[in-house]
Design a protein around this motif. Structure first.
Motif, mmCIF file in Angstrom:
data_model
loop_
_atom_site.group_PDB
_atom_site.id
_atom_site.type_symbol
_atom_site.label_atom_id
_atom_site.label_comp_id
_atom_site.label_asym_id
_atom_site.label_seq_id
_atom_site.Cartn_x
_atom_site.Cartn_y
_atom_site.Cartn_z
ATOM 1 N N SER A 1 -10.069 -5.265 1.589
ATOM 2 C CA SER A 1 -11.034 -4.990 0.529
ATOM 3 C C SER A 1 -12.086 -4.008 1.029
ATOM 4 O O SER A 1 -12.261 -3.816 2.228
ATOM 5 C CB SER A 1 -11.712 -6.291 0.093
ATOM 6 O OG SER A 1 -10.776 -7.169 -0.466
ATOM 7 N N ASN A 2 -12.786 -3.394 0.073
ATOM 8 C CA ASN A 2 -13.873 -2.447 0.366
ATOM 9 C C ASN A 2 -13.424 -1.254 1.199
ATOM 10 O O ASN A 2 -14.166 -0.761 2.040
ATOM 11 C CB ASN A 2 -15.059 -3.164 1.015
ATOM 12 C CG ASN A 2 -15.638 -4.221 0.108
ATOM 13 O OD1 ASN A 2 -15.892 -3.956 -1.066
ATOM 14 N ND2 ASN A 2 -15.810 -5.418 0.627
ATOM 15 N N ASN B 1 -12.989 -1.753 -5.308
ATOM 16 C CA ASN B 1 -13.336 -2.371 -4.020
ATOM 17 C C ASN B 1 -12.430 -3.548 -3.716
ATOM 18 O O ASN B 1 -12.171 -3.860 -2.561
ATOM 19 C CB ASN B 1 -14.784 -2.841 -4.016
ATOM 20 C CG ASN B 1 -15.763 -1.705 -4.120
ATOM 21 O OD1 ASN B 1 -15.441 -0.570 -3.825
ATOM 22 N ND2 ASN B 1 -16.959 -2.003 -4.558
ATOM 23 N N GLN B 2 -11.987 -4.193 -4.786
ATOM 24 C CA GLN B 2 -11.027 -5.285 -4.660
ATOM 25 C C GLN B 2 -10.181 -5.277 -5.929
ATOM 26 O O GLN B 2 -10.700 -5.456 -7.025
ATOM 27 C CB GLN B 2 -11.748 -6.622 -4.508
ATOM 28 C CG GLN B 2 -10.809 -7.775 -4.286
ATOM 29 C CD GLN B 2 -11.567 -9.043 -3.930
ATOM 30 O OE1 GLN B 2 -12.446 -9.011 -3.078
ATOM 31 N NE2 GLN B 2 -11.223 -10.125 -4.570
ATOM 32 N N TYR C 1 -4.098 -7.685 -6.713
ATOM 33 C CA TYR C 1 -4.586 -7.961 -5.357
ATOM 34 C C TYR C 1 -3.458 -8.605 -4.538
ATOM 35 O O TYR C 1 -2.980 -9.683 -4.863
ATOM 36 C CB TYR C 1 -5.797 -8.899 -5.440
ATOM 37 C CG TYR C 1 -6.418 -9.238 -4.114
ATOM 38 C CD1 TYR C 1 -7.441 -8.461 -3.599
ATOM 39 C CD2 TYR C 1 -5.994 -10.334 -3.377
ATOM 40 C CE1 TYR C 1 -8.042 -8.782 -2.389
ATOM 41 C CE2 TYR C 1 -6.581 -10.657 -2.166
ATOM 42 C CZ TYR C 1 -7.601 -9.883 -1.680
ATOM 43 O OH TYR C 1 -8.188 -10.189 -0.475
ATOM 44 N N SER D 1 -7.463 -3.018 -1.973
ATOM 45 C CA SER D 1 -8.400 -2.105 -2.610
ATOM 46 C C SER D 1 -7.738 -0.744 -2.776
ATOM 47 O O SER D 1 -6.735 -0.441 -2.132
ATOM 48 C CB SER D 1 -9.709 -2.001 -1.817
ATOM 49 O OG SER D 1 -9.502 -1.540 -0.504
ATOM 50 N N GLN E 1 -12.758 3.810 -8.240
ATOM 51 C CA GLN E 1 -12.501 2.966 -7.077
ATOM 52 C C GLN E 1 -12.434 1.500 -7.465
ATOM 53 O O GLN E 1 -13.098 1.065 -8.397
ATOM 54 C CB GLN E 1 -13.565 3.175 -6.018
ATOM 55 C CG GLN E 1 -14.972 2.859 -6.470
ATOM 56 C CD GLN E 1 -16.000 3.288 -5.445
ATOM 57 O OE1 GLN E 1 -15.787 4.229 -4.688
ATOM 58 N NE2 GLN E 1 -17.128 2.603 -5.406
#
Length: 114
Positions: A6-7, A86-87, A92, A48, A84
């Motif tokens: 993530s991120n 981030n997660q 996921y 991400s 974007q």
């Protein structure tokens, strides 16, 4: 670009151009930063994503299933030429295919929008 963590952390996998990748199983992460995920399959391992568009109305859609099927996350540049996640939300660690189009939507009406 997909990231293992993530991120936008960990290893990354970069895809360029229009069209789609019906199955991400054949692609692997390359070292980026701390290298977590290096050499692992992009399929079902991305958490991400970062999308840079060439034009204002491009979008990228990440799908849960192969061949652009199932739940999806939609990254639309919306005039800024980048989007974007981030997660990732619906994909996921469950991403199997990708579609990049020159146009506002790639079946984005059923997707989580970033």
């Amino acid at each position: 670009m997909f990231y293992y963590n993530s991120n936008f952390k960990g290893s990354a996998a970069n895809f360029v151009g229009y069209g789609g990748i019906s199955n991400l199983a054949g692609y692997t992460f390359a070292t980026n930063g701390n290298g977590n995920g290096n050499g692992l399959s992009v399929k079902s391992n991305s958490t991400s994503a970062f999308f840079i568009a060439k034009a204002l109305n491009e979008s990228a859609t990440v799908y849960f299933n192969r061949n652009s099927g199932g739940a999806c996350d939609w990254l639309w540049a919306q005039g800024s030429k980048q989007s974007q996640a981030n997660q990732l939300n619906r994909t996921y660690n469950n991403n199997a295919s990708l579609k990049v189009v020159d146009g506002e939507m790639a079946e984005g009406w059923n997707c989580y929008q970033f």
